[in-house]
Write an enzyme that holds these catalytic residues in place. Structure first.
Site, short mmCIF file in Angstrom:
data_model
loop_
_atom_site.label_atom_id
_atom_site.label_comp_id
_atom_site.label_asym_id
_atom_site.label_seq_id
_atom_site.Cartn_x
_atom_site.Cartn_y
_atom_site.Cartn_z
N ARG A 45 0.80 -1.19 0.00
CA ARG A 45 0.00 0.00 0.00
C ARG A 45 0.85 1.27 0.00
NH1 ARG A 45 -2.83 -2.17 5.24
NH2 ARG A 45 -0.86 -3.28 5.19
N GLY A 46 2.09 1.10 0.42
CA GLY A 46 2.94 2.28 0.64
C GLY A 46 3.17 3.16 -0.57
N GLU A 102 7.39 2.22 -6.21
CA GLU A 102 7.47 1.78 -4.81
C GLU A 102 7.73 2.96 -3.90
OE1 GLU A 102 6.97 -0.14 -2.54
OE2 GLU A 102 7.61 -2.19 -2.87
N ASP A 106 14.18 -1.72 0.83
CA ASP A 106 14.96 -2.00 2.03
C ASP A 106 15.90 -3.16 1.70
OD1 ASP A 106 15.63 -2.96 4.68
OD2 ASP A 106 13.96 -1.84 5.47
N LYS A 134 16.91 2.60 1.00
CA LYS A 134 17.84 2.36 2.11
C LYS A 134 18.96 1.47 1.57
CE LYS A 134 14.95 2.50 6.26
NZ LYS A 134 14.39 1.66 7.34
N ARG A 168 -0.04 7.09 7.12
CA ARG A 168 0.42 7.10 5.73
C ARG A 168 0.07 8.43 5.06
NH1 ARG A 168 1.52 1.66 4.07
NH2 ARG A 168 0.36 0.11 5.27
C1 PRP Z 1 7.39 -2.11 2.34
C2 PRP Z 1 7.65 -1.33 1.06
C3 PRP Z 1 8.16 -2.37 0.13
C4 PRP Z 1 8.89 -3.32 1.05
C5 PRP Z 1 10.35 -3.04 0.98
O1 PRP Z 1 6.14 -2.70 2.25
O2 PRP Z 1 6.46 -0.73 0.58
O3 PRP Z 1 7.14 -3.03 -0.58
O4 PRP Z 1 8.42 -3.09 2.38
O5 PRP Z 1 11.07 -3.94 1.78
P1 PRP Z 1 12.15 -4.95 1.19
O6 PRP Z 1 12.98 -4.19 0.20
O7 PRP Z 1 12.93 -5.34 2.43
O8 PRP Z 1 11.44 -6.10 0.58
P2 PRP Z 1 5.36 -3.29 3.51
O9 PRP Z 1 5.59 -4.78 3.57
O10 PRP Z 1 5.69 -2.50 4.73
O11 PRP Z 1 3.83 -3.10 3.09
P3 PRP Z 1 2.98 -1.76 2.91
O12 PRP Z 1 3.54 -1.04 1.71
O13 PRP Z 1 1.60 -2.24 2.69
O14 PRP Z 1 3.13 -0.94 4.17
#
Ligand code: PRP
Length: 185
Positions: A45-46, A102, A106, A134, A168
């Site tokens: 969703r981010g 995105e 991370d 990051k 958010r």
């Molecule tokens: C976050 C972000 C990416 C992912 C990045 O999503 O939106 O999709 O984590 O992390 P990574 O590079 O370690 O895989 P999250 O799982 O928090 O879901 P959200 O967007 O619904 O909050």
């Protein structure tokens, strides 16, 4: 949920800085895709806040689609290699120019899995645009064509990124003081 002011450590990217950088990214994308059509794929969703601002800065014909991805493993605040698609695209991407949008990269596991899947569907091109990166946390390589900001390894929230599902909607990116957040008083 506490008022965010109680645990906000610092605003690291202001609303003005975000919007300025998004205008720059939109201009760059518009130039790179001139004469082509785009299919912008937002990862829920981010990525939603970034998507809606970014696409208004792009001037080539574009369509939008959404994907949702869940990851399991070592802890809720870091994704593991175990990534599952929970919402897939509604359309074919064959021979189309796909840009994945995105909010943050991370470890890279989420996008690596999404890219691997989408590549099997024969897009004309497939690139990534992330607002935040990051870099120091990367565990798997992800090719990033458009990057809003490289940030340090701090817990961030706002502008699409949540604090336990809330906030958010904030127009800026802030860092969390986890001690204050977890303080029950
Ligand atoms: C976050 C972000 C990416 C992912 C990045 O999503 O939106 O999709 O984590 O992390 P990574 O590079 O370690 O895989 P999250 O799982 O928090 O879901 P959200 O967007 O619904 O909050």
């Amino acid at each position: 949920m506490k008022p965010y002011q109680d645990f906000l450590d610092e605003i690291i990217i202001t609303e003005e800085q975000l919007q300025k950088r998004i205008r720059e990214l939109g201009a760059e994308i518009s130039k790179d895709y001139a004469g082509k059509e785009l299919l912008v794929v937002c990862i829920l969703r981010g990525g939603v806040m970034f998507l809606t601002d970014l696409i208004r800065q792009i001037n080539v014909p574009l369509a939008i689609e959404f994907m949702a991805v869940a990851s399991y493993g070592s802890g809720a605040r870091a994704s593991s290699g175990d990534v599952r698609i929970t919402l897939d695209l509604n359309t074919s991407i064959k021979d189309r120019h796909v840009l994945i949008v995105e909010d943050i990269i991370d470890s890279g596991h989420t996008l690596a899995a999404v890219i691997e899947l989408l590549q099997t569907r024969d897009p004309a091109s497939l690139y990534v645009c992330t607002l935040l990166d990051k870099v120091s946390r990367r565990e798997v390589e992800v090719p990033v064509r458009y990057r809003g900001f490289a940030i340090e390894d701090k817990f961030v929230f706002g502008y699409g990124l949540d604090m336990d599902d809330y906030y958010r909607n904030l127009p800026f990116i802030g860092t969390v003081n986890l001690k204050k957040y977890e303080d029950p008083t």
